[in-house]
Design a protein around this motif. Structure first.
Motif, mmCIF file in Angstrom:
data_model
loop_
_atom_site.group_PDB
_atom_site.id
_atom_site.type_symbol
_atom_site.label_atom_id
_atom_site.label_comp_id
_atom_site.label_asym_id
_atom_site.label_seq_id
_atom_site.Cartn_x
_atom_site.Cartn_y
_atom_site.Cartn_z
ATOM 1 N N GLU A 1 0.614 -1.195 -0.407
ATOM 2 C CA GLU A 1 0.237 -0.024 0.025
ATOM 3 C C GLU A 1 0.830 0.800 0.269
ATOM 4 O O GLU A 1 2.129 1.077 0.567
ATOM 5 C CB GLU A 1 -0.650 0.260 1.373
ATOM 6 N N PHE A 2 0.401 2.169 -1.006
ATOM 7 C CA PHE A 2 1.145 3.485 -0.469
ATOM 8 C C PHE A 2 0.052 4.409 -0.646
ATOM 9 O O PHE A 2 -0.296 4.480 -2.035
ATOM 10 C CB PHE A 2 2.663 3.755 -1.656
ATOM 11 N N PHE B 1 -10.150 3.075 -8.597
ATOM 12 C CA PHE B 1 -10.246 2.449 -9.876
ATOM 13 C C PHE B 1 -9.533 1.207 -9.631
ATOM 14 O O PHE B 1 -8.980 1.187 -8.662
ATOM 15 C CB PHE B 1 -8.986 3.078 -10.983
ATOM 16 N N GLU B 2 -9.959 0.183 -10.268
ATOM 17 C CA GLU B 2 -9.483 -1.479 -10.325
ATOM 18 C C GLU B 2 -7.889 -1.844 -10.989
ATOM 19 O O GLU B 2 -8.660 -1.534 -12.297
ATOM 20 C CB GLU B 2 -10.004 -2.326 -9.885
ATOM 21 N N LEU B 3 -7.348 -1.734 -11.268
ATOM 22 C CA LEU B 3 -6.655 -2.888 -12.685
ATOM 23 C C LEU B 3 -6.415 -3.900 -12.679
ATOM 24 O O LEU B 3 -6.323 -4.350 -11.819
ATOM 25 C CB LEU B 3 -4.833 -2.019 -12.300
ATOM 26 N N MET B 4 -7.482 -4.306 -13.755
ATOM 27 C CA MET B 4 -7.740 -5.585 -14.069
ATOM 28 C C MET B 4 -6.676 -6.410 -14.675
ATOM 29 O O MET B 4 -6.840 -5.406 -16.457
ATOM 30 C CB MET B 4 -9.313 -5.534 -14.254
ATOM 31 N N ILE B 5 -5.928 -7.022 -14.539
ATOM 32 C CA ILE B 5 -5.764 -8.365 -15.574
ATOM 33 C C ILE B 5 -5.725 -9.886 -15.164
ATOM 34 O O ILE B 5 -6.004 -10.104 -14.597
ATOM 35 C CB ILE B 5 -3.919 -7.750 -15.575
ATOM 36 N N ALA B 6 -5.865 -10.543 -16.335
ATOM 37 C CA ALA B 6 -6.261 -11.704 -17.160
ATOM 38 C C ALA B 6 -7.096 -12.197 -16.386
ATOM 39 O O ALA B 6 -7.671 -13.002 -15.317
ATOM 40 C CB ALA B 6 -4.718 -12.646 -16.300
ATOM 41 N N ARG C 1 -8.647 -10.810 -12.897
ATOM 42 C CA ARG C 1 -8.464 -10.843 -11.486
ATOM 43 C C ARG C 1 -7.883 -8.872 -11.527
ATOM 44 O O ARG C 1 -7.147 -8.329 -11.747
ATOM 45 C CB ARG C 1 -7.443 -11.490 -11.019
ATOM 46 N N GLU C 2 -8.013 -8.723 -9.863
ATOM 47 C CA GLU C 2 -7.862 -7.496 -9.523
ATOM 48 C C GLU C 2 -6.630 -7.705 -9.333
ATOM 49 O O GLU C 2 -5.779 -8.651 -7.555
ATOM 50 C CB GLU C 2 -8.840 -6.603 -8.267
ATOM 51 N N ILE C 3 -5.463 -6.568 -9.826
ATOM 52 C CA ILE C 3 -3.976 -6.966 -9.507
ATOM 53 C C ILE C 3 -4.062 -4.856 -8.093
ATOM 54 O O ILE C 3 -3.397 -5.411 -7.746
ATOM 55 C CB ILE C 3 -3.286 -6.321 -10.670
ATOM 56 N N ALA C 4 -4.450 -4.466 -9.083
ATOM 57 C CA ALA C 4 -4.269 -2.602 -7.685
ATOM 58 C C ALA C 4 -5.607 -2.706 -8.013
ATOM 59 O O ALA C 4 -6.751 -2.320 -8.260
ATOM 60 C CB ALA C 4 -3.430 -2.085 -8.864
ATOM 61 N N ASN C 5 -5.882 -2.237 -6.684
ATOM 62 C CA ASN C 5 -7.373 -0.918 -5.933
ATOM 63 C C ASN C 5 -6.882 0.582 -5.366
ATOM 64 O O ASN C 5 -5.746 0.686 -4.408
ATOM 65 C CB ASN C 5 -7.612 -1.638 -5.179
ATOM 66 N N ALA C 6 -7.216 2.153 -5.823
ATOM 67 C CA ALA C 6 -6.832 2.681 -5.517
ATOM 68 C C ALA C 6 -8.082 4.116 -6.394
ATOM 69 O O ALA C 6 -8.814 3.730 -6.766
ATOM 70 C CB ALA C 6 -5.432 3.207 -6.457
ATOM 71 N N GLY D 1 -3.421 -0.122 -3.600
ATOM 72 C CA GLY D 1 -2.998 -1.051 -2.904
ATOM 73 C C GLY D 1 -2.817 -2.260 -3.401
ATOM 74 O O GLY D 1 -3.951 -2.019 -4.894
ATOM 75 N N ILE D 2 -1.860 -3.150 -4.283
ATOM 76 C CA ILE D 2 -1.723 -3.436 -4.706
ATOM 77 C C ILE D 2 -1.196 -5.422 -3.947
ATOM 78 O O ILE D 2 -0.785 -5.054 -3.218
ATOM 79 C CB ILE D 2 0.075 -3.864 -5.738
ATOM 80 N N GLY D 3 -1.441 -6.207 -4.726
ATOM 81 C CA GLY D 3 -1.761 -7.412 -3.747
ATOM 82 C C GLY D 3 -0.722 -8.064 -5.111
ATOM 83 O O GLY D 3 -0.836 -8.508 -5.459
ATOM 84 N N ILE D 4 0.381 -8.382 -4.018
ATOM 85 C CA ILE D 4 1.988 -8.706 -4.523
ATOM 86 C C ILE D 4 2.236 -10.117 -4.501
ATOM 87 O O ILE D 4 2.051 -10.872 -6.339
ATOM 88 C CB ILE D 4 3.084 -8.949 -3.094
#
Length: 524
Positions: free
Chosen positions: A296-297, A431-436, A438-443, A493-496
């Motif tokens: 999280e940053f 925003f949510e970054l979606m790739i493949a 699934r959610e990768i980032a939430n901001a 927030g990004i799920g590592i």
């Protein structure tokens, strides 16, 4: 060893006893290493200066001519193959970087040390010293002048058998450690016998260190916030609960770092990040583990547009760091993911209407329930509108978002910590970054109005009273912090674990966590 010993283990114990009788300590204190396998190989190739390999003869494993350059090395690793031919033994030594062939002769070692090689087994750790050479077959090999047992493996490792396809020349492994559940339980054995698994966790480490460099270079500071919290928050999830004996009070393992990190923004630490373990008392599946790693940053004076640009640059930087050819395309399962910027953007409600085939804004709660039941969503009848929208988005939209896309401007009810959208106050700047899929980032553009925040917390408490165990709690201390004045802030927030799954092409979150949560083995 509490379980019944197999004959193989008994044989190894007998060898250990024989070594001790001969004055050999089977568990050493240390061993000075000068090279790892790949470095030794590279040093020898460099010393050759491009010299031609000696011509092959009838014995391709025998050493080349004595004119080969002299490069000395001391290595340590596991024995992964042993081939004895009278007074000569060939072996493979594997370490964290690769594998190197060993050439051991009675003439070089002496009678007793050579005879003691018969007491070694696959999986034993040994240290070796000698000079590098190239065999008639062209393989760089260490001609061993001395060896030392570093640790006797009493339990046999589940090595597979390597075979070479005569038609293609490809190496294939047969047998070995193939039971997935056992591999997760015994990760130590999995790492020992499967170099590809080690590579995944090396890649994970590089991704994390690259993220740290990326943020440090932009003026962020890394901080630490409490794992044990008197009040959990920052996400919609159920916590793990424990009890502090001395204070006689309940505590919760954190479900997110958000509220503590934003307290630091209030305090004047304008750019902060944390890479931490979070815990959520939820089910386990391909993308969920109760213990997981989050980044999280938060940045003062930024909004979600700024954070979208940051996330895009961070992901592209991570991909470039992994691709040897500088490519921005990586495989994931049966899809090639193209990370070339800019990433596409689509509004949450527009995506739901497009892929769901109904007007998501005008649909009544009853209509949403009907759509949810079509997908057999458990408990659809008792879900509130935010929960229904979230479930329908997961079913209708997420599986179709394979290439990187920012899903933006979510319904206000789904995001109790985000600022209202400047163009439509029924939405939030999220925003949510979606790739493949699934959610990768939430901001968010973070909510910094303490009065609006209180109203949203109270609405969340209403949801909790209605049976939503994952709704957020009212945090009076966080509200007090906000009342001191919180500057405009963007947060991410990004799920590592999910990011590593994606970039390392791994199908399950348990493939990228060294020790995933498992049920106890029978008898434990």
């Amino acid at each position: 060893m509490e379980e019944r010993r197999s004959q193989v283990v008994e044989d190894r114990l007998a060898k250990l006893a024989a070594l001790r009788e001969q004055g050999v300590e089977p568990f050493a204190y240390s061993y000075r290493v000068t090279h790892h396998t790949t470095a030794a190989h590279a040093a020898f190739v460099a010393s050759e200066g491009g010299a031609a390999v000696a011509a092959q003869d009838a014995s391709p494993a025998s050493p080349a001519s004595p004119a080969s350059p002299v490069v000395s090395a001391r290595l340590a690793g596991r024995l992964t193959a042993i081939r004895t031919h009278g007074k000569t033994t060939f072996a493979d030594l594997s370490d964290r970087e690769g594998k190197l062939q060993l050439y051991l002769r009675q003439a070089d070692l002496g009678g007793e040390p050579f005879a003691q090689l018969s007491l070694l087994d696959l999986g034993d750790w040994i240290g070796v010293e000698g000079t590098l050479m190239r065999t008639r077959a062209g393989e760089v090999t260490l001609q061993v002048s001395s060896w030392q047992l570093l640790s006797k493996g009493v339990r046999p490792l589940p090595f597979g058998k390597e075979e070479i396809d005569e038609a293609t020349g490809e190496k294939r492994m047969h047998g070995g450690f193939t039971d997935v559940e056992q591999r997760y339980r015994q990760r130590y054995a999995d790492l020992a016998v499967n170099p590809a698994v080690r590579d995944v966790f090396v890649r994970r480490a590089r991704i994390v260190s690259g993220i740290r460099r990326f943020l440090d270079a932009r003026g962020y500071i890394e901080v630490e916030t409490p794992v044990l919290q008197p009040l959990y928050g920052g996400a919609n999830a159920r916590p793990f609960t424990t009890h502090h004996n001395a204070l006689d009070m309940p505590l919760f393992l954190r479900i997110a770092d958000e509220l503590y990190l934003k307290r630091l923004i209030v305090g004047g630490l304008e750019r902060v990040y944390e890479i931490s373990k979070d815990f959520r008392n939820e089910g386990i599946d391909r993308t969920h583990n109760p213990e997981f790693t989050m980044l999280e940053f938060y940045e003062a004076f930024a909004d979600y547009e700024d954070m979208m640009q940051m996330v895009e640059e961070m992901i592209v930087d991570a991909v470039r760091g992994l691709a040897a050819d500088g490519s921005l395309t990586l495989p994931f399962e049966d899809t090639q993911i193209d990370y070339s910027p800019p990433f596409r953007r689509i509004a949450f409600m527009d995506a739901l209407s497009e892929h769901g085939g109904f007007d998501s804004v005008k649909a009544t709660d009853a209509e949403l329930v009907t759509h949810a039941k079509r997908f057999h969503v458990d408990g659809a009848d008792i879900m509130n509108r935010p929960q229904l929208l979230d479930e329908l988005f997961k079913h209708y939209v997420e599986p179709k978002l394979m290439q990187p896309v920012f899903v933006i401007d979510h319904p206000r009810e789904l995001s109790p910590l985000a600022k209202p959208n400047r163009r439509d106050d029924t939405l939030v700047e999220r925003f949510e970054l979606m790739i493949a899929g699934r959610e990768i980032a939430n901001a968010f553009s973070e909510l910094n109005d303490p009065f609006d925040q209180r109203e949203r917390f109270e609405a969340q408490m209403g949801l909790r009273a209605g049976g939503d165990e994952e709704a957020q709690q009212l945090d009076e201390d966080y509200l007090r912090a906000m009342e001191y004045g919180m500057p405009p802030t963007g947060g991410v927030g990004i799920g590592i674990d999910r990011l590593v799954m994606l970039l390392a092409n791994q199908p399950s979150i348990r493939d990228v966590i060294l020790f995933p949560t498992m049920r106890p083995e029978q008898g434990e």
